[in-house]
Design a protein around this motif. Sequence first.
Motif, PDB file in Angstrom:
ATOM      1  N   SER A 195      41.911  54.535  21.424  1.00 36.29           N
ATOM      2  CA  SER A 195      43.042  54.648  22.401  1.00 36.29           C
ATOM      3  C   SER A 195      42.769  53.704  23.844  1.00 36.29           C
ATOM      4  N   LEU A 196      41.747  53.190  24.052  1.00 33.21           N
ATOM      5  CA  LEU A 196      41.434  52.327  25.173  1.00 33.21           C
ATOM      6  C   LEU A 196      41.974  51.039  25.181  1.00 33.21           C
ATOM      7  N   PRO A 197      42.759  50.611  25.665  1.00 25.80           N
ATOM      8  CA  PRO A 197      43.581  49.113  25.801  1.00 25.80           C
ATOM      9  C   PRO A 197      42.643  47.819  26.203  1.00 25.80           C
ATOM     10  N   GLU A 198      41.704  48.114  26.968  1.00 22.42           N
ATOM     11  CA  GLU A 198      41.118  47.163  27.522  1.00 22.42           C
ATOM     12  C   GLU A 198      40.428  46.057  26.837  1.00 22.42           C
ATOM     13  N   ARG A 199      40.450  44.607  27.133  1.00 21.12           N
ATOM     14  CA  ARG A 199      39.812  43.686  26.452  1.00 21.12           C
ATOM     15  C   ARG A 199      38.383  43.387  26.777  1.00 21.12           C
ATOM     16  N   ARG A 200      38.033  43.419  28.017  1.00 24.30           N
ATOM     17  CA  ARG A 200      36.700  43.279  28.302  1.00 24.30           C
ATOM     18  C   ARG A 200      35.955  44.474  28.369  1.00 24.30           C
ATOM     19  N   ALA A 240      25.149  43.007  32.851  1.00 23.57           N
ATOM     20  CA  ALA A 240      24.956  43.976  33.965  1.00 23.57           C
ATOM     21  C   ALA A 240      26.259  43.829  34.780  1.00 23.57           C
ATOM     22  N   LEU A 241      26.470  42.689  35.161  1.00 24.10           N
ATOM     23  CA  LEU A 241      27.827  42.393  35.693  1.00 24.10           C
ATOM     24  C   LEU A 241      28.928  43.105  35.266  1.00 24.10           C
ATOM     25  N   GLU A 242      29.132  42.864  33.969  1.00 24.22           N
ATOM     26  CA  GLU A 242      30.277  43.453  33.159  1.00 24.22           C
ATOM     27  C   GLU A 242      30.463  45.052  33.484  1.00 24.22           C
ATOM     28  N   THR A 245      30.979  46.005  36.962  1.00 20.90           N
ATOM     29  CA  THR A 245      32.574  45.911  37.549  1.00 20.90           C
ATOM     30  C   THR A 245      33.580  46.677  36.649  1.00 20.90           C
ATOM     31  N   SER A 246      33.065  47.051  35.404  1.00 19.68           N
ATOM     32  CA  SER A 246      34.165  47.890  34.786  1.00 19.68           C
ATOM     33  C   SER A 246      34.378  49.473  35.023  1.00 19.68           C
ATOM     34  N   PHE A 247      33.082  49.730  35.727  1.00 17.40           N
ATOM     35  CA  PHE A 247      33.401  51.061  36.029  1.00 17.40           C
ATOM     36  C   PHE A 247      33.165  51.559  37.604  1.00 17.40           C
ATOM     37  N   SER A 248      32.952  50.485  38.257  1.00 19.45           N
ATOM     38  CA  SER A 248      33.047  50.764  39.804  1.00 19.45           C
ATOM     39  C   SER A 248      33.700  49.854  40.603  1.00 19.45           C
ATOM     40  N   ILE A 308      35.046  39.036  44.597  1.00 21.02           N
ATOM     41  CA  ILE A 308      36.622  39.533  44.477  1.00 21.02           C
ATOM     42  C   ILE A 308      36.742  38.492  43.261  1.00 21.02           C
ATOM     43  N   GLY A 309      36.187  37.330  43.042  1.00 24.74           N
ATOM     44  CA  GLY A 309      36.607  36.719  41.721  1.00 24.74           C
ATOM     45  C   GLY A 309      36.158  37.408  40.635  1.00 24.74           C
ATOM     46  N   GLN A 310      35.190  38.104  40.621  1.00 26.88           N
ATOM     47  CA  GLN A 310      34.453  38.934  39.197  1.00 26.88           C
ATOM     48  C   GLN A 310      35.643  40.059  39.123  1.00 26.88           C
ATOM     49  N   TYR A 311      36.254  40.879  39.852  1.00 28.00           N
ATOM     50  CA  TYR A 311      37.181  41.469  39.623  1.00 28.00           C
ATOM     51  C   TYR A 311      38.565  40.568  39.336  1.00 28.00           C
ATOM     52  N   LEU A 312      39.046  39.888  39.821  1.00 26.21           N
ATOM     53  CA  LEU A 312      40.125  38.994  39.575  1.00 26.21           C
ATOM     54  C   LEU A 312      40.028  38.315  38.233  1.00 26.21           C
ATOM     55  N   GLY A 313      38.748  37.761  37.859  1.00 27.01           N
ATOM     56  CA  GLY A 313      38.766  37.241  36.547  1.00 27.01           C
ATOM     57  C   GLY A 313      38.943  38.516  35.408  1.00 27.01           C
ATOM     58  N   ARG A 314      38.557  39.712  35.584  1.00 22.28           N
ATOM     59  CA  ARG A 314      38.942  40.863  34.786  1.00 22.28           C
ATOM     60  C   ARG A 314      40.305  41.108  34.567  1.00 22.28           C
TER      61      ARG A 314
END
Length: 335
Positions: A195-200, A240-242, A245-248, A308-314
């Motif tokens: 049910s989780l729609p995220e791609r990354r 590790a970056l993924e 940035t996925s959960f924080s 900021i770019g890491q989050y914007l890329g996601r």
Amino acid sequence: MNAPFLHIDRPAADRVAHPGSGTATIALIVPVHNEEGAIAPFLKAVCESIDPLQEHGVTFDLIFVNDGSSDATLERLIEARQADPRIRVIDLSRNFGKEAAMTAGLDSCDADAAIPIDVDLQDPPHVIPLLVEKWREGFEVVLAKRANRSSDSFLKQRSASTFYRVHNWIAQQKIPHDVGDFRLIDRQVIEALRSLPERRRFMKGLFAWVGFRTATVEYVRDRRIAGQSKFSGWRLWNFALEGITSFSTAPLEIWTYVGATISALSFLYGLLIVAKTMIFGADVPGYASLLVSVLFLGGIQLLGIGIIGQYLGRVYAEIKQRPIYIVRRKYEGMN
């Protein structure tokens, strides 16, 4: 509008899986990428562990996901499938990565439970009966935890320990130490993950995020039997970056305080210069200190832009709504 919560339940007629009595089917989810030499030893070891469980009403499917292998992995899987009808092969159109391959396997799973497992036998198949035993007791998630990391290099041990500590310090959703993807998850957990729609996708975090009643068994991780690890130091760093940035959003929040602190110190330093000038007269500042200050602040700004770019890329990856994976062909049933 989407519901603010998700309720997943199976019809009463389907609830026969993990209680102590009754039959059940468990699927092994096995992502593979250039692992032709590991297929045969893996199947031999797995069958030795799972075949005795048939006497207790537990049957197994083996779902291999070929993640764009360039060697003879697909051919070896097709040959193995001809000898064992329990084997199903999902051939992806290219290499999408382990997280996507695991998602493809879970999406194709119609069993009562699933066990993601690596083909290199570092996740020992003899632990599978222990996972099933805990599941039969009523737990929806059974984690396989490494008792030690002696099979890893010193650098990998330290980097893994650092990652778990940093992640769990800054992320709201904690992930258990020394637990990989090797675990048993109940049908309800599979449906929650679907049910989780995220791609990354950072699967370790997603497994922890969905929750459910959890038990843990410990094991000693063996050395790889064939091939080489696909995770280089650079890929592990990006992984590790993924996860972070996925959960924080803590890196963004921390940088707010870093900026505020530097601004406050700059203001105080400005007051100090004014006071010094008023008391002792004008003073010519040094070129070196000025250059260091400019370079320091420039570096801080670039680092902040990078975060900021890491989050914007996601966000950019998510809004494109591309599929997580593309299946070229499935080898199952009579084909």
